[in-house]
Design a protein around this motif. Structure first.
Motif, short mmCIF file in Angstrom:
data_model
loop_
_atom_site.label_atom_id
_atom_site.label_comp_id
_atom_site.label_asym_id
_atom_site.label_seq_id
_atom_site.Cartn_x
_atom_site.Cartn_y
_atom_site.Cartn_z
N TYR A 42 0.71 -1.27 0.09
CA TYR A 42 0.11 -0.18 0.02
C TYR A 42 1.03 1.28 0.06
O TYR A 42 0.58 1.91 -0.79
N SER A 46 1.70 3.86 -2.90
CA SER A 46 1.52 5.06 -3.02
C SER A 46 2.71 6.00 -3.42
O SER A 46 2.49 7.12 -3.86
N TRP A 122 -21.07 2.03 5.56
CA TRP A 122 -20.26 1.40 4.32
C TRP A 122 -20.41 -0.12 4.26
O TRP A 122 -20.58 -0.44 3.28
N TYR A 138 -13.08 -3.72 3.25
CA TYR A 138 -13.17 -2.43 3.60
C TYR A 138 -12.04 -1.74 4.31
O TYR A 138 -11.57 -0.66 4.12
N ALA A 141 -9.89 -0.86 1.47
CA ALA A 141 -10.51 0.22 0.61
C ALA A 141 -9.94 1.63 1.38
O ALA A 141 -9.49 2.47 0.76
N ILE A 142 -10.15 1.43 2.85
CA ILE A 142 -9.63 2.70 3.44
C ILE A 142 -8.13 2.94 3.32
O ILE A 142 -7.69 4.10 3.13
N LEU A 144 -6.08 2.09 0.89
CA LEU A 144 -5.93 2.64 -0.46
C LEU A 144 -6.40 3.96 -0.69
O LEU A 144 -5.79 4.94 -1.28
N TYR A 145 -7.58 4.45 -0.04
CA TYR A 145 -7.88 5.83 -0.13
C TYR A 145 -7.10 6.77 0.57
O TYR A 145 -6.74 8.00 0.12
N VAL A 146 -6.54 6.32 1.90
CA VAL A 146 -5.52 7.23 2.42
C VAL A 146 -4.32 7.32 1.70
O VAL A 146 -3.53 8.31 1.48
N LYS A 148 -3.97 7.39 -1.46
CA LYS A 148 -4.27 8.21 -2.71
C LYS A 148 -3.63 9.68 -2.27
O LYS A 148 -3.09 10.14 -2.90
N PHE A 149 -3.91 10.12 -1.14
CA PHE A 149 -3.45 11.26 -0.53
C PHE A 149 -2.05 11.65 0.07
O PHE A 149 -1.56 12.29 -0.33
#
Length: 330
Positions: A42, A46, A122, A138, A141-142, A144-146, A148-149
């Motif tokens: 992860y 990133s 969710w 999930y 998903a969390i 991967l979402y973080v 991204k930033f």
């Protein structure tokens, strides 16, 4: 062994088999923690997926433990030049200067705490209860979402890190390393205005260091995406100009040099340099990069969910004189 002993052993074996079947049928992970090998991709992904790195537009040094040494070799001129008239004897033909630049990665971290109550809608379903943990998919998903930033912040620091008034302070970026604002070349024409962008790019070509002029394969003009848009709009008004600009799509070029879209560069600014002279180093994925998603409920009774990431990254320029930063304060 007596028949009774054999009976007890058989019953015990059967009971163990039954327990195994019950336990393995519906395994429950009460404290999902993503650490170690499964979590490492992860944060490593990133880092290397920042636009500047992902496109191979600079030199990526992967797997640095702490510091990397970048050797720089140069030769003399005139009587000390590399090539001389041939003779019978072995005669040293050049003065060789060996120098070096070091790239030190800086340790970085992300510590984020979320309340599961904000996100449980969710993953609510038939099996959901107030005491349920975060399902594995999930949690992925969390993370991967973080990530991204994290990627966006790394991109910003690669170019603007610790530069004057940049707001990005994780590590020294290329603007700071090339002389910062004080050492930047001022552009008379804005490169984000359709009416003046071509004139501004011509200024950049004129001020390009002699050592990289004509190296169309490796020399790039790094700009904010706003400059790419302004340029495409400008040449689109010149008949076949737009087709000429995108003839080598998806790479936009200006007089043969690639215009590289670098979102981390501030709008209206630019950098020109050879991609083999701009270095970004990242730590080893197996030792310096760590990503964890931790359900805190079983640990402290809270309804919190923590995201932690640790990694190393840094920048360096081999020959600073061959990199020029441009700005337009008008």
């Amino acid at each position: 062994m007596t028949e009774y002993s054999q009976f007890l052993t058989k019953q015990k074996t059967n009971k163990m088999a039954e327990n195994k079947q019950v336990n393995l049928a519906n395994p429950v992970l009460n404290t999902p923690t993503y650490a170690g090998e499964l979590a490492l991709p992860y944060i490593h992904a990133s880092v290397i997926s920042a636009p500047t790195l992902h496109g191979g537009n600079v030199t990526l040094l992967d797997g640095i433990r702490y510091k990397a040494i970048i050797p720089v070799m140069s030769f003399g001129t005139g009587a000390s030049a590399l090539i001389k008239s041939a003779g019978c004897d072995f005669d040293t033909t050049a003065t060789t200067d060996l120098d070096e630049t070091s790239l030190t990665i800086t340790d970085q971290m992300v510590n984020l705490q979320l309340c599961k109550k904000q996100f449980n809608t969710w993953w609510q379903g038939d099996a959901y209860s107030v005491n349920s943990g975060v399902p594995d998919d999930y949690a992925d998903a969390i993370l991967l979402y973080v990530a991204k930033f994290v990627q966006a912040d790394i991109e910003n620091n690669i170019w603007m890190g610790n530069a004057t008034a940049s707001g990005h302070t994780a590590f020294n970026g290329f603007k700071q390393l090339s002389g910062n604002t004080a050492g930047a070349t001022e552009l008379a024409n804005s490169i984000v205005d359709q009416a003046t962008v071509i004139a501004g790019l011509q200024e950049i070509i004129t001020a390009m260091p002699e050592g990289i002029v004509g190296d169309f394969e490796n020399t790039n003009i790094y700009v904010n995406p706003a400059t790419i848009s302004a340029y495409n709009l400008a040449v689109g008004q010149t008949g076949d100009g737009y087709n000429s600009a995108v003839a080598n799509a998806p790479q936009t070029k200006f007089v043969g040099y690639k215009l590289v879209s670098a979102p981390g560069i501030a709008s209206g600014e630019a950098c020109v340099g050879n991609k083999n002279n701009l270095f970004v180093g990242i730590g080893t994925a197996d030792s310096d990069s760590l990503a964890q998603a931790i359900d805190m409920t079983p640990l402290d009774g809270s309804d919190n969910y923590r995201i932690t990431m640790r990694f190393g990254v840094g920048c360096a320029i081999g020959v600073v004189a061959d990199v020029v930063w441009f700005k337009n304060d008008a």
